[in-house]
Design a protein around this motif. Structure first.
Motif, short mmCIF file in Angstrom:
data_model
loop_
_atom_site.label_atom_id
_atom_site.label_comp_id
_atom_site.label_asym_id
_atom_site.label_seq_id
_atom_site.Cartn_x
_atom_site.Cartn_y
_atom_site.Cartn_z
N ALA A 3 -31.86 -25.05 39.65
CA ALA A 3 -31.87 -23.88 38.77
C ALA A 3 -33.27 -23.31 38.57
O ALA A 3 -33.46 -22.09 38.53
CB ALA A 3 -31.26 -24.26 37.42
N SER A 4 -34.25 -24.17 38.49
CA SER A 4 -35.63 -23.73 38.22
C SER A 4 -36.24 -22.94 39.36
O SER A 4 -37.24 -22.25 39.18
CB SER A 4 -36.52 -24.95 37.92
OG SER A 4 -36.52 -25.85 39.03
N LYS A 5 -35.63 -23.01 40.55
CA LYS A 5 -36.17 -22.34 41.72
C LYS A 5 -35.41 -21.04 42.06
O LYS A 5 -35.73 -20.39 43.06
CB LYS A 5 -36.12 -23.26 42.94
CG LYS A 5 -36.90 -24.56 42.78
CD LYS A 5 -38.39 -24.33 42.69
CE LYS A 5 -39.15 -25.66 42.66
NZ LYS A 5 -40.61 -25.45 42.55
N ARG A 6 -34.46 -20.65 41.24
CA ARG A 6 -33.62 -19.50 41.60
C ARG A 6 -34.12 -18.17 41.03
O ARG A 6 -33.60 -17.11 41.38
CB ARG A 6 -32.18 -19.74 41.14
CG ARG A 6 -31.55 -20.93 41.83
CD ARG A 6 -30.05 -21.02 41.62
NE ARG A 6 -29.50 -22.19 42.29
CZ ARG A 6 -28.22 -22.41 42.50
NH1 ARG A 6 -27.31 -21.53 42.05
NH2 ARG A 6 -27.80 -23.50 43.13
N GLY A 7 -35.11 -18.21 40.17
CA GLY A 7 -35.67 -16.96 39.63
C GLY A 7 -34.69 -16.20 38.75
O GLY A 7 -34.65 -14.97 38.78
N SER A 17 -37.77 -12.24 35.26
CA SER A 17 -36.84 -12.56 36.34
C SER A 17 -36.13 -11.29 36.78
O SER A 17 -35.87 -10.40 35.97
CB SER A 17 -35.81 -13.59 35.85
OG SER A 17 -36.45 -14.76 35.41
N LYS A 18 -35.78 -11.23 38.05
CA LYS A 18 -35.09 -10.05 38.56
C LYS A 18 -33.62 -10.04 38.16
O LYS A 18 -32.99 -8.99 38.16
CB LYS A 18 -35.22 -10.00 40.08
CG LYS A 18 -36.66 -9.82 40.56
CD LYS A 18 -36.72 -9.83 42.09
CE LYS A 18 -38.15 -9.68 42.58
NZ LYS A 18 -38.22 -9.71 44.08
N ILE A 19 -33.11 -11.23 37.84
CA ILE A 19 -31.69 -11.37 37.49
C ILE A 19 -31.57 -12.02 36.13
O ILE A 19 -32.24 -13.02 35.85
CB ILE A 19 -30.95 -12.23 38.54
CG1 ILE A 19 -31.02 -11.57 39.92
CG2 ILE A 19 -29.50 -12.48 38.13
CD1 ILE A 19 -30.56 -12.46 41.04
N CYS A 20 -30.69 -11.46 35.29
CA CYS A 20 -30.42 -12.06 33.98
C CYS A 20 -28.92 -12.29 33.86
O CYS A 20 -28.12 -11.37 34.07
CB CYS A 20 -30.90 -11.14 32.86
SG CYS A 20 -30.71 -11.87 31.21
N LEU A 21 -28.55 -13.52 33.56
CA LEU A 21 -27.15 -13.90 33.36
C LEU A 21 -26.90 -14.06 31.86
O LEU A 21 -27.66 -14.75 31.18
CB LEU A 21 -26.84 -15.21 34.08
CG LEU A 21 -27.21 -15.29 35.56
CD1 LEU A 21 -26.81 -16.64 36.14
CD2 LEU A 21 -26.56 -14.16 36.36
N MET A 22 -25.85 -13.42 31.35
CA MET A 22 -25.55 -13.46 29.93
C MET A 22 -24.14 -14.00 29.72
O MET A 22 -23.17 -13.44 30.24
CB MET A 22 -25.67 -12.07 29.32
CG MET A 22 -27.04 -11.45 29.44
SD MET A 22 -27.21 -9.92 28.49
CE MET A 22 -28.91 -9.47 28.89
N ASP A 23 -24.04 -15.08 28.94
CA ASP A 23 -22.75 -15.75 28.73
C ASP A 23 -22.29 -15.53 27.29
O ASP A 23 -22.76 -16.20 26.37
CB ASP A 23 -22.88 -17.24 29.03
CG ASP A 23 -21.53 -17.94 29.10
OD1 ASP A 23 -20.49 -17.25 28.97
OD2 ASP A 23 -21.51 -19.17 29.29
N LEU A 49 -35.69 -1.92 32.09
CA LEU A 49 -36.33 -2.97 32.89
C LEU A 49 -35.81 -3.02 34.33
O LEU A 49 -36.32 -3.79 35.14
CB LEU A 49 -36.12 -4.32 32.22
CG LEU A 49 -36.74 -4.48 30.82
CD1 LEU A 49 -36.28 -5.77 30.17
CD2 LEU A 49 -38.27 -4.43 30.89
N ASN A 50 -34.77 -2.22 34.61
CA ASN A 50 -34.15 -2.20 35.94
C ASN A 50 -33.76 -3.60 36.40
O ASN A 50 -33.96 -4.00 37.55
CB ASN A 50 -35.10 -1.56 36.96
CG ASN A 50 -34.37 -1.20 38.25
OD1 ASN A 50 -33.19 -0.85 38.22
ND2 ASN A 50 -35.06 -1.27 39.37
N MET A 51 -33.19 -4.37 35.47
CA MET A 51 -32.76 -5.73 35.77
C MET A 51 -31.34 -5.71 36.34
O MET A 51 -30.54 -4.82 36.03
CB MET A 51 -32.77 -6.59 34.51
CG MET A 51 -34.14 -6.84 33.92
SD MET A 51 -34.05 -7.97 32.51
CE MET A 51 -33.77 -9.52 33.34
N THR A 52 -31.06 -6.72 37.15
CA THR A 52 -29.69 -6.95 37.60
C THR A 52 -29.06 -7.92 36.60
O THR A 52 -29.52 -9.05 36.45
CB THR A 52 -29.68 -7.57 39.01
OG1 THR A 52 -30.38 -6.71 39.90
CG2 THR A 52 -28.26 -7.76 39.50
N VAL A 53 -28.02 -7.46 35.91
CA VAL A 53 -27.40 -8.26 34.86
C VAL A 53 -25.97 -8.60 35.25
O VAL A 53 -25.20 -7.74 35.68
CB VAL A 53 -27.42 -7.51 33.50
CG1 VAL A 53 -26.54 -8.23 32.47
CG2 VAL A 53 -28.84 -7.39 32.98
#
Length: 357
Positions: free
Chosen positions: A72-76, A152-158, A183-187
């Motif tokens: 997980a720590s390496k996935r950005g 991070s380029k990707i943000c996951l929201m649960d 922020l032009n993030m991929t969510v």
């Protein structure tokens, strides 16, 4: 090329299949929502992308790179959880910067990022406060700031808003969408709340028992319903799903004969008719389906009527949306019909067969 791509993802716990052959793509900079009822596999899917759950088989690609085996720590990837996951003994500032300190980001860079993010999420003046001193909305803003400060380029929201009251959820939906665009993030956002999905998403992936029922824009899922499950899940109130039979040239809907102009369009494999409540209207001259009003759900700008038709299941009244309040009384005898161009036909498996147009 898709920014995030899941290829034939399967997840089993012991021998129980939770996710089966899951495939979808997410565009860079998009706001995608994984939607579905409890137990459908949406949070498990999110955790597999994050690296918090192992996949049983398949591949997860980010920007074309297979990250399926990466820790997980390496996935950005950054995450925002339902529980906020704040350290109670740390200040707002230290909670936000905790991940950067662990990764040994230089102090000057940490302060630079902090200054920008607290302005974005509206936490000015609260940096020295502890989580116990914050409201639910402020705690959620801290969790968002911690995710955004990581760059991070990707943000996951649960399910990030499920602990908030209705008014605050509405406000935070607007805030999260605005921040994502700035922020032009991929969510990738997980929720069971279709209102959140419809109001926030560029793209919705609707899951049911570990498989995709339908995916597309909110408008596509609302107007081009692929299955009866989608019709019942998307929409407030949900789509009416009515039994339909053809006997000789007669059309029976909910076991009641109705005169239609579309009888020739109904084939033997069509078992259900779907119609949205806003497309149902009253008929005059005793035409349409006969029934009586059994309840009224007043919303201010509109009212939802429950209409029990003759010979139909008592647990399945026809729902009808009318504008504002009108003088109806429970028990009133009425006749209802619907806009033929809005009808959806489904087979016995609940799959769409045809849309009249």
């Amino acid at each position: 090329m898709a920014y995030i791509k899941l290829k034939n993802i399967t997840k089993k716990y012991n021998k129980k299949m939770v996710i089966e052959d899951l495939n979808f793509e997410i565009k860079k900079g998009s706001f995608t929502v994984l939607l579905g009822p409890s137990g459908c596999g949406k949070s498990t899917t999110l955790r597999m992308i994050a690296g918090l759950e192992e996949i049983s088989s398949g591949q997860i690609l980010i920007d074309g790179k297979d990250i399926s085996k990466l820790p997980a720590s390496k996935r950005g990837i950054s995450m925002v959880f339902q529980s906020y996951a704040l350290f109670p003994h740390l200040s707002v500032k230290d909670n936000i910067l905790f991940g950067l300190k662990v990764r040994k980001v230089a102090k000057d860079e940490r302060e630079k990022r902090l200054k920008k993010v607290i302005k974005l999420v509206g936490l000015e003046g609260l940096l020295e406060s502890k989580p116990s001193q914050l409201s639910g909305g402020q705690k959620q803003r801290v969790a968002l700031a911690r995710a955004f400060v990581a760059k991070s380029k990707i943000c996951l929201m649960d399910e990030p808003l499920s602990n908030l009251d209705a008014k605050l959820r509405h406000e935070m939906r607007i805030e999260i969408k605005k921040l994502q665009q700035q922020l032009n993030m991929t969510v990738l956002y997980v929720t069971h709340d279709q209102t959140e999905a419809m109001s926030m998403a560029d793209h919705i992936i609707l899951l049911n028992k570990g498989v995709i029922e339908q995916q597309g824009s909110p408008k596509e899922l609302y107007e081009n319903v692929a299955t009866t499950f989608v019709g019942k899940f998307i929409g407030t109130p949900p789509m009416n799903i009515l039994n339909i039979k053809k006997e000789n040239e007669k059309i029976l809907i909910n076991n009641q004969e109705i005169n239609t102009t579309y009888s020739s369009r109904i084939t033997d494999d069509i078992c259900f008719l779907g119609i949205r409540p806003e497309d149902v209207y009253f008929e005059e001259n005793n035409s349409g389906l006969e029934g009586e009003i059994i309840y009224q759900d007043y919303h201010g700008s509109d009212t939802i009527l429950g209409i029990q038709t003759l010979n139909s299941n008592l647990d399945n009244p026809i729902l009808m949306r009318i504008q504002k309040a009108e003088n109806y009384i429970n028990g009133d005898r009425v006749w209802v019909n619907w806009s033929e161009t809005k009808i959806n036909f489904f087979n016995s498996q609940g799959e769409r067969r045809e849309i009249l147009s």
